[in-house]
Design an enzyme around this catalytic site. Structure first.
Site, PDB file in Angstrom:
ATOM      1  N   HIS A  13     -37.014 -13.937  32.262  1.00  0.00           N
ATOM      2  CA  HIS A  13     -37.458 -13.005  33.329  1.00  0.00           C
ATOM      3  C   HIS A  13     -36.412 -11.899  33.457  1.00  0.00           C
ATOM      4  O   HIS A  13     -35.324 -12.121  33.997  1.00  0.00           O
ATOM      5  CB  HIS A  13     -37.580 -13.753  34.669  1.00  0.00           C
ATOM      6  N   HIS A  15     -35.871  -7.376  34.019  1.00  0.00           N
ATOM      7  CA  HIS A  15     -36.361  -5.999  34.183  1.00  0.00           C
ATOM      8  C   HIS A  15     -35.449  -5.099  33.368  1.00  0.00           C
ATOM      9  O   HIS A  15     -34.256  -5.013  33.658  1.00  0.00           O
ATOM     10  CB  HIS A  15     -36.309  -5.573  35.646  1.00  0.00           C
ATOM     11  N   ARG A  17     -36.560  -1.852  32.652  1.00  0.00           N
ATOM     12  CA  ARG A  17     -36.966  -0.480  33.030  1.00  0.00           C
ATOM     13  C   ARG A  17     -37.412   0.318  31.800  1.00  0.00           C
ATOM     14  O   ARG A  17     -37.665  -0.227  30.740  1.00  0.00           O
ATOM     15  CB  ARG A  17     -35.825   0.250  33.774  1.00  0.00           C
ATOM     16  N   ASN A  41     -43.289  -4.254  35.843  1.00  0.00           N
ATOM     17  CA  ASN A  41     -43.409  -3.458  37.080  1.00  0.00           C
ATOM     18  C   ASN A  41     -42.752  -2.081  36.942  1.00  0.00           C
ATOM     19  O   ASN A  41     -41.881  -1.696  37.716  1.00  0.00           O
ATOM     20  CB  ASN A  41     -42.850  -4.213  38.292  1.00  0.00           C
ATOM     21  N   LYS A  99     -48.304 -11.190  34.835  1.00  0.00           N
ATOM     22  CA  LYS A  99     -47.455 -11.307  36.026  1.00  0.00           C
ATOM     23  C   LYS A  99     -48.263 -10.985  37.262  1.00  0.00           C
ATOM     24  O   LYS A  99     -48.915  -9.934  37.336  1.00  0.00           O
ATOM     25  CB  LYS A  99     -46.264 -10.335  35.910  1.00  0.00           C
ATOM     26  N   HIS A 136     -44.708 -13.974  41.323  1.00  0.00           N
ATOM     27  CA  HIS A 136     -43.741 -13.657  42.379  1.00  0.00           C
ATOM     28  C   HIS A 136     -44.280 -14.340  43.624  1.00  0.00           C
ATOM     29  O   HIS A 136     -45.248 -13.877  44.219  1.00  0.00           O
ATOM     30  CB  HIS A 136     -43.614 -12.145  42.582  1.00  0.00           C
ATOM     31  N   HIS A 174     -38.132 -16.940  39.823  1.00  0.00           N
ATOM     32  CA  HIS A 174     -36.952 -16.848  40.695  1.00  0.00           C
ATOM     33  C   HIS A 174     -37.092 -17.678  41.966  1.00  0.00           C
ATOM     34  O   HIS A 174     -37.125 -17.141  43.062  1.00  0.00           O
ATOM     35  CB  HIS A 174     -36.611 -15.392  41.021  1.00  0.00           C
ATOM     36  N   LEU A 219     -35.081  -9.763  45.878  1.00  0.00           N
ATOM     37  CA  LEU A 219     -36.253 -10.463  46.414  1.00  0.00           C
ATOM     38  C   LEU A 219     -36.729 -11.505  45.409  1.00  0.00           C
ATOM     39  O   LEU A 219     -36.813 -11.174  44.219  1.00  0.00           O
ATOM     40  CB  LEU A 219     -37.372  -9.464  46.720  1.00  0.00           C
ATOM     41  N   ASP A 247     -33.740 -12.389  36.209  1.00  0.00           N
ATOM     42  CA  ASP A 247     -34.258 -11.367  37.117  1.00  0.00           C
ATOM     43  C   ASP A 247     -33.262 -10.218  37.258  1.00  0.00           C
ATOM     44  O   ASP A 247     -33.199  -9.575  38.303  1.00  0.00           O
ATOM     45  CB  ASP A 247     -34.606 -11.948  38.493  1.00  0.00           C
ATOM     46  N   HIS A 251     -30.862  -1.044  39.545  1.00  0.00           N
ATOM     47  CA  HIS A 251     -31.238   0.169  40.290  1.00  0.00           C
ATOM     48  C   HIS A 251     -29.992   1.043  40.331  1.00  0.00           C
ATOM     49  O   HIS A 251     -28.869   0.520  40.304  1.00  0.00           O
ATOM     50  CB  HIS A 251     -31.618  -0.167  41.733  1.00  0.00           C
ATOM     51  N   ALA A 263     -34.293  -3.549  46.156  1.00  0.00           N
ATOM     52  CA  ALA A 263     -34.019  -4.966  45.888  1.00  0.00           C
ATOM     53  C   ALA A 263     -33.746  -5.169  44.407  1.00  0.00           C
ATOM     54  O   ALA A 263     -34.502  -4.685  43.562  1.00  0.00           O
ATOM     55  CB  ALA A 263     -35.222  -5.810  46.300  1.00  0.00           C
TER      56      ALA A 263
HETATM   57  O1  DOR Z   1     -35.018  -8.144  43.589  1.00  0.00           O
HETATM   58  C1  DOR Z   1     -35.977  -7.879  42.890  1.00  0.00           C
HETATM   59  N1  DOR Z   1     -36.003  -6.775  42.108  1.00  0.00           N
HETATM   60  N2  DOR Z   1     -37.043  -8.687  42.936  1.00  0.00           N
HETATM   61  C2  DOR Z   1     -38.179  -8.373  42.322  1.00  0.00           C
HETATM   62  O2  DOR Z   1     -39.110  -9.133  42.441  1.00  0.00           O
HETATM   63  C3  DOR Z   1     -38.327  -7.097  41.571  1.00  0.00           C
HETATM   64  C4  DOR Z   1     -37.040  -6.588  41.148  1.00  0.00           C
HETATM   65  C5  DOR Z   1     -37.092  -5.130  40.670  1.00  0.00           C
HETATM   66  O3  DOR Z   1     -37.947  -4.806  39.868  1.00  0.00           O
HETATM   67  O4  DOR Z   1     -36.252  -4.347  41.113  1.00  0.00           O
HETATM   68 ZN    ZN Z   2     -38.179  -9.847  38.741  1.00  0.00          ZN
END
Ligand code: DOR
Ligand code: ZN
Length: 348
Positions: A13, A15, A17, A41, A99, A136, A174, A219, A247, A251, A263
């Site tokens: 899992h 991200h 980007r 996402n 997802k 999620h 998560h 999150l 996870d 950012h 988050a």
């Molecule tokens: O903390 C998180 N960030 N939880 C998520 O479910 C998504 C993720 C994000 O894409 O930034």
């Molecule tokens: Zn995630």
């Protein structure tokens, strides 16, 4: 010097980007892991096979030439997802899961699903094609306390989904609570869970006590200490239903150090080092390889890796920031000391 060799792990899992941020963060994941389940996402979300293949091509371009890494793609479920898209996805080798984001639960989840009953035909198709559903697991009801949202999702939605579709393979992503651990343990073998490094290492005091620390905000949000203990016990139990999923969710620092901060914790730069710290604390380093390198592959019905990596016990300080002048990303535990350090993947 103390060393720990493992079959190379996978991240189930993450991200990564797109665009410049992808180029900045992907090398960290690609250096540690052989494969990773790539979250869909983006903005706009990856909802079709065509979009997933284009995203996969962009990821392949960003992999450093000296590493072997395979992205495992996922599709984002929306109320508009069609049966034919599920069928196509199931027939596409590089796509491994769908997802499910409850609409509004987290970053870029607006296009997700409000009415779970409305997508039951899609869940039936996923079950039929044996395509895993990654969830999620938080309700989005504004009146539900944020610390209760995972537990309430399990009680009011997940139990029902699992009951209705017992052959559907589900990863509760998560997990953060004792109740989630208990649900996964009690469910049949089609249900598994990923656990992040931050939820194994920290409780909500890290986020809230002595000052608000936005780089611990993710999150589902960090929970109380007894929940962390339950997660650590599950991760180190040797139960194959629990496996590694960082996870890692980068950012820009400015978007986290903000009146309405995003988050996500960026952990990819030292994911295995964080997990090693958590497992060592629990006196369970011998359980790390199963959790990090075997159980996820088994659940996804992919071959286990054969290449090895080595972690060395050698303290180092996490830098204050990763990235470039334009893309500043504050890492999880910036400035703190980690005891373990991964060497380059071992020679073949
Ligand atoms: O903390 C998180 N960030 N939880 C998520 O479910 C998504 C993720 C994000 O894409 O930034
Ligand atoms: Zn995630």
């Amino acid at each position: 010097m103390k060393t720990l060799s493992l079959i190379q792990p996978d991240d189930w899992h993450v991200h990564v980007r797109n665009g410049d941020l992808l180029k900045t963060v992907l090398p960290y994941t690609a250096r540690q892991f052989a494969r990773a389940i790539i979250m869909p996402n983006l903005k706009p979300p990856v909802t079709t096979v065509a979009q997933a293949l284009a995203y996969r091509a962009e990821i392949l371009q960003a992999i450093p030439s000296d590493v072997n890494f395979t992205p495992l793609m996922t599709l984002y479920l929306t109320p508009q997802t069609t049966l034919s898209e599920v069928q196509q996805a199931a027939a596409t080798e590089s796509i491994h899961a769908f997802k499910l984001y409850p609409a509004g639960a987290t970053t870029n989840s607006e296009a997700g699903v409000n009415d779970l009953r409305g997508i039951f035909p899609i869940l039936a198709a996923l079950e039929k094609y044996d395509m895993p559903l990654l969830i999620h697991g938080e309700v989005t009801d504004e009146s539900c306390d944020i610390f209760d949202r995972e537990r309430v999702f399990i009680d009011t939605q997940l139990t029902q989904i699992h009951h209705q579709f017992p052959a559907l393979r589900i990863v509760l992503e998560h997990v953060t609570t004792t109740e989630a651990v208990q649900f996964v343990q009690a469910a049949n073998t089609n249900v598994a869970a990923t656990i992040t490094p931050q939820h194994l290492l920290f409780n909500r005091n890290a986020l809230l006590a002595g000052g608000l620390r936005p780089h611990f905000y993710c999150l589902p949000v960090l929970k109380r200490e007894p929940h962390r203990q339950a997660l650590l016990a599950a991760a180190t139990s040797g139960n194959p239903k629990f496996f590694l999923g960082t996870d890692s969710a980068p950012h820009l620092s400015a978007l986290k150090e903000n009146a309405c901060g995003c988050a996500g914790c960026f952990s990819a730069f030292a994911a295995l080092e964080f997990y090693a710290a958590a497992f060592e604390d629990a006196n369970a380093l011998d359980k790390l390889e199963g959790f990090a390198s075997f159980y996820g592959a088994d659940f996804y019905r992919l071959p286990r890796n054969t290449q090895t990596i080595t972690l060395v016990k050698s303290a180092w300080q996490i830098p204050p920031v990763y990235g470039t002048a334009d893309i500043r990303i504050t890492p999880l535990q910036a400035g703190e000391i980690l005891q373990w350090q991964m060497q380059s993947p071992d020679a073949l």
